[in-house]
Design a protein around this motif. Structure first.
Motif, PDB file in Angstrom:
ATOM      1  N   LYS A 123       0.819  -1.223   0.000  1.00  0.00           N
ATOM      2  CA  LYS A 123       0.000   0.000   0.000  1.00  0.00           C
ATOM      3  C   LYS A 123       0.841   1.255   0.000  1.00  0.00           C
ATOM      4  N   ASP A 148      -4.849  -5.784  -0.383  1.00  0.00           N
ATOM      5  CA  ASP A 148      -5.270  -5.316   0.935  1.00  0.00           C
ATOM      6  C   ASP A 148      -6.749  -5.695   1.101  1.00  0.00           C
ATOM      7  N   SER A 149      -7.105  -6.282   2.251  1.00  0.00           N
ATOM      8  CA  SER A 149      -8.435  -6.907   2.360  1.00  0.00           C
ATOM      9  C   SER A 149      -9.576  -5.902   2.173  1.00  0.00           C
ATOM     10  N   GLU A 150      -9.399  -4.677   2.679  1.00  0.00           N
ATOM     11  CA  GLU A 150     -10.462  -3.669   2.557  1.00  0.00           C
ATOM     12  C   GLU A 150     -10.660  -3.287   1.091  1.00  0.00           C
ATOM     13  N   ASN A 215      -2.358   2.451   9.810  1.00  0.00           N
ATOM     14  CA  ASN A 215      -2.719   1.544   8.716  1.00  0.00           C
ATOM     15  C   ASN A 215      -3.999   2.024   8.036  1.00  0.00           C
ATOM     16  N   GLU A 219      -4.595   3.374   4.283  1.00  0.00           N
ATOM     17  CA  GLU A 219      -5.604   2.719   3.433  1.00  0.00           C
ATOM     18  C   GLU A 219      -6.605   3.719   2.839  1.00  0.00           C
TER      19      GLU A 219
HETATM   20 MG    MG Z   1      -5.951  -3.758   5.244  1.00  0.00          MG
END
Ligand code: MG
Ligand code: NDP
Length: 389
Positions: A123, A148-150, A215, A219
């Protein structure tokens, strides 16, 4: 068959990506693996996955890796420049960017310029130079699929949708190990404490970033560039169960959420297999295990890094690059118990105030900004240590 270059193969994301590859030998082939200094694991991975090449960016480890792989048909390269060259090879079609931090930027740009599909975990690349990265990707018609999961959640919610009909995206955050804590508690926390994340097992740096909420700040900036959003179209909500990975709200008020158990192998698999959705036998989410899903506003007064990141995004130019460099340095110091948890925000803020602003940075400006911010924040760290003793 997708032919992968896995940059940062010895890390948390890299090793999980290799688990996905190992489970799907008919779908993926490893062309390139890279590590910074973990020669032992890189050698082991090379023997198992038989890539065409490996790159060890810490040149002092080159000989060790070269000697160990001498009898195998695997090319061995040393140094960061080699990584940017190898990613351009014709034999690669997808590059998984899982190097940690700013160090991942140049190899991703080189891969984009060579027309490779990018599965992006790193990221910081988008935080530092998101506008440039997305412009180059658009020019080359290279898709950037988030890991990235989001962002994977948002990407999945947007499949089949018109981007102009997005009202906002809502990034979920677990809140980390110190959710609900106040400054009088945080002033004493140590790295060993902050490394215990309630839901996710990740590399050390991102685990500290989760505890400070940096974080989530990173993000927000990552989402801005990936999805072409305006600053006020990105919200954050604390959701301690980490079951909803993020949401998209559309102009008719309808919301889409992507859900699942917190396991990074899912977004990694989605990104490297995209546009296909492939089978796995991982544990499924059972709603009966979650009697309650809860939500609350983030406390950005206590966790100041979140606000600092939002400020950097709004300021634009090289400000997020300064934020990122200062953060990388203070997190490294915190991991060695050389700076306090709350002091990290102070150091980042001071660095943001002291590095010259550039409204429209070139790649050379980013390199210089990163260098200058690291020098500045290191000075602040030294001064604060002197004042302790
Ligand atoms: Mg994440
Ligand atoms: P790790 O620290 O576990 O792994 C980092 C990888 O990058 C290792 O292979 C490491 O090699 C390599 N590396 C470190 N420094 C350099 C350098 N200077 N030059 C080249 N390679 C380097 O990190 P994570 O896997 O946790 O994170 C990787 C990226 O993915 C980060 O940007 C992170 O924000 C992002 N991410 C991670 C998630 C996770 O669950 N872990 C979730 C979402 C995003 P070596 O082992 O030799 O040091």
């Amino acid at each position: 068959m997708k032919r992968l270059a896995i940059l940062g193969s010895t890390g948390s994301i890299g090793t999980q990506a290799l688990d996905v590859v190992a489970a799907n030998p008919s779908l993926f082939e490893v062309e390139v693996l890279s590590a910074h200094s973990n020669a032992t694991l890189l050698i082991e991975q090379a023997k198992r996955f038989k890539p065409n090449a490996v790159v060890v960016t810490d040149e002092s480890k080159y000989k060790e890796v070269k000697d160990a792989l001498m009898m195998l048909p695997i090319k061995v390269f040393g140094g960061a420049k080699a990584l940017s060259e190898v990613v351009q090879w014709d034999s690669i079609d997808t590059v998984l960017g899982a190097v940690l931090g700013y160090a991942g930027l140049h190899s991703i740009l080189a891969a984009i310029d060579a027309g490779k599909r990018i599965a992006l975990a790193n990221k910081e690349t988008l935080v530092v130079a998101g506008e440039l990265v997305m412009q180059r990707a658009a020019a080359k018609r290279v898709p950037i699929i988030p890991v990235d999961s989001e962002h994977s959640a948002i990407f999945q919610c947007l499949v089949g949708e018109d981007l102009n009909k997005v009202e906002k995206v809502i990034l979920t955050a677990s809140g980390g190990p110190f959710l609900g804590r106040k400054p009088n508690y945080l002033v004493n926390v140590k790295a060993s404490h902050a490394l215990q994340h309630p839901n996710w097992v990740m590399g050390a740096k991102i685990t500290i970033d989760s505890a400070t909420l940096m974080n989530k700040g990173l993000e927000i900036i990552e989402a801005k560039w990936l999805f072409g959003l305006k600053d006020d179209q990105i919200d954050v909500i604390i959701h301690p169960q980490s079951v909803i990975h993020s949401m998209v709200q559309f102009t008719d008020g309808s919301l889409k959420a992507q859900m699942g158990l917190p396991d990074m192998k899912l977004p990694i698999q989605y990104a490297i297999a995209y546009p296909e959705r492939i089978y796995n036998d991982y544990k499924r989410l059972d709603f009966k295990d979650f009697s309650k899903l809860s939500f609350e506003a983030p406390d950005s007064k206590t966790f100041r890094n979140l606000q600092l990141a939002i400020d950097a995004m709004k300021k634009g130019g090289n400000a997020p690059c300064v934020l990122n460099a200062a953060n990388e340095v203070v997190v490294h110091a915190f991991l060695q118990n050389k700076v306090g948890f709350l002091e990290m925000s102070e150091m980042i803020e001071k660095t943001m105030e002291s590095v010259a602003f550039i409204a429209h940075p070139t790649i050379e400006d980013y390199v210089e900004t990163d260098r200058e911010a690291r020098t500045q924040v290191t000075e602040f760290l030294k001064k604060s240590q002197l004042s302790i003793y």
